[in-house]
Design an enzyme around this catalytic site. Sequence first.
Site, PDB file in Angstrom:
ATOM      1  N   ASP A 119      40.951  32.536  38.601  1.00 26.30           N
ATOM      2  CA  ASP A 119      40.490  32.929  37.273  1.00 26.30           C
ATOM      3  C   ASP A 119      40.476  34.437  37.057  1.00 26.30           C
ATOM      4  OD1 ASP A 119      40.156  30.469  36.005  1.00 26.30           O
ATOM      5  OD2 ASP A 119      38.252  30.124  37.034  1.00 26.30           O
ATOM      6  N   ASP A 178      43.105  24.160  33.486  1.00 21.40           N
ATOM      7  CA  ASP A 178      42.619  25.477  33.068  1.00 21.40           C
ATOM      8  C   ASP A 178      43.534  26.598  33.560  1.00 21.40           C
ATOM      9  OD1 ASP A 178      40.749  23.418  33.806  1.00 21.40           O
ATOM     10  OD2 ASP A 178      39.072  24.758  33.436  1.00 21.40           O
TER      11      ASP A 178
END
Length: 397
Positions: A119, A178
Site C-alpha cells: 500500500d 485493492d
Amino acid sequence: MKNICLASVLLILAFLSTGCATHTKKLSKVREDIVRKSEAQYSELNSIAYSSIADKNYMPRTVAEEQLRLVSSYDWTSGFYPGALWYLYQLTQDEKWKDRALLYTQKLDTIQYWEGNHDVGFIMECSYGNALKEKLSKDFEAVIVQTAKSLSARFRPNAGIIQSWNASKKWNCPVIIDNMMNLELLFHATRISGDSTYYNIAVSHADTTLKNHFREDNSSFHVLNYDTTTGKVLGKYTHQGYADNSAWARGQAWGLYGFTLCYRETKDTKYLEQALRIADFIKNNPELPDDAVPYWDYNVPKTGETPRDASAAAITASALYELSTYVTKRKSDYLDFANKIMLSLSSPKYFAEAGSNKGFLLKHSVGSLPHKVEVDVPLNYADYYFLEALYRSKNLN
C-alpha cells in the site's frame, strides 16, 4: 407512421438527456456549497489533528468511541489525509490548504524506502503524487521513483503479480483486488524516470488480475492465494466481504478505479472493457439501493440495520467521472450515475452536519465488518475519494 416513430424516439432521447442534465445541473448548483462545508469541516479536523502532530500517531483516520483516531505514517491509510488537503487546495486555491497539505505530505518521507507493504502506492501517490500536480520540488519526483522501486520488491515474476500481504500460515502469497490501486504509482514512476521496469510490472499485475480475479458476472473476488513458483492460484477467498463468493462493495469499486487508470496509462482497450463491465455490474445490480450508495457487500442478507458503505460509493463516483471521458457511447449514463452518487453523498443522510463527525465529511462507511472494525464510521479514504470526485466533476463541467 415513420414520422410518428421518429418523433417517439426523439422524445424518449430528450427525456433521458433531460434526466442526465438535471443531475448535472443539481450537482453544479450545490458544488460550491459542498466545498465551503468541506472547508469548515476540515478546519475543525485539522485543529484536532495538529495538536498531535509531534506524536508519531498524527494522521486522522477515523472516529472510534467518539474520539479522533490518529495513525502513524506506516498505516495504509496515511496518505489520504494529505491527499484530501491537496484536493481542497485544488478546489479552492486557498494557500492555507496547500501549506497544510505540504506539511502532512512531507511527514511521509520515509515511506519511500519501505518494502514491507504493497500500500505504499496508496500512501505516496495520494500525497506526493498530488503534490507533484502543483509542480513543486523535483525532489518529490525522486520520492515517487524510490517508492516504486520499493514496491517492485514485492513483485513475484513467476506468478506475474505484486504480493499484497506477507506470507502467513493462512496465505502463501495473497493478492487483493485493492492492489490494482497501487499500480498508479508504478506508471507515474515510469513517466518520471523513463524506466519501463515499473510499467511492465504494473501491466503484468493488471493482466494477471484480469485473468484470475473476476467471476462470470464481472464481480471480483477479494483475495487470491498464489503459488509464487508455479503461478498457480491456490484458492479464492474474501477477507473483508460477506463470503468467499460474494461481491464486497469496496472491492468492486477498487477494481473499477484500477482498470480505469490502467486504460489511462496504457490505452489498452482490454482494460477499458473490463472497467465498463465492472461499472455495469455496479450500476445494474439489483441489490444497489435507490440512492446508489451500496450496502457493505452486495450479497449480504439485508435488514434495516445492514450498514451502507459511503467509501465504496465515493470511489465508484470518482472512477466513473474518469471513465466517462474515455467513451462516447453511454457517456451520459456513466456521468449521470456518478452525479447521482455524489448528490446522495452530499445529502444530510451521508454528509456530516457542521461541527460533527470530528471534522470528517462523510458518515456511514465500513472498514471491515467481519472483523468488527470501523463499522458505520467516517473514514479518511471516503473523504479523499469524495473530494477527488468533486474535483473531477468540476473539471468535466
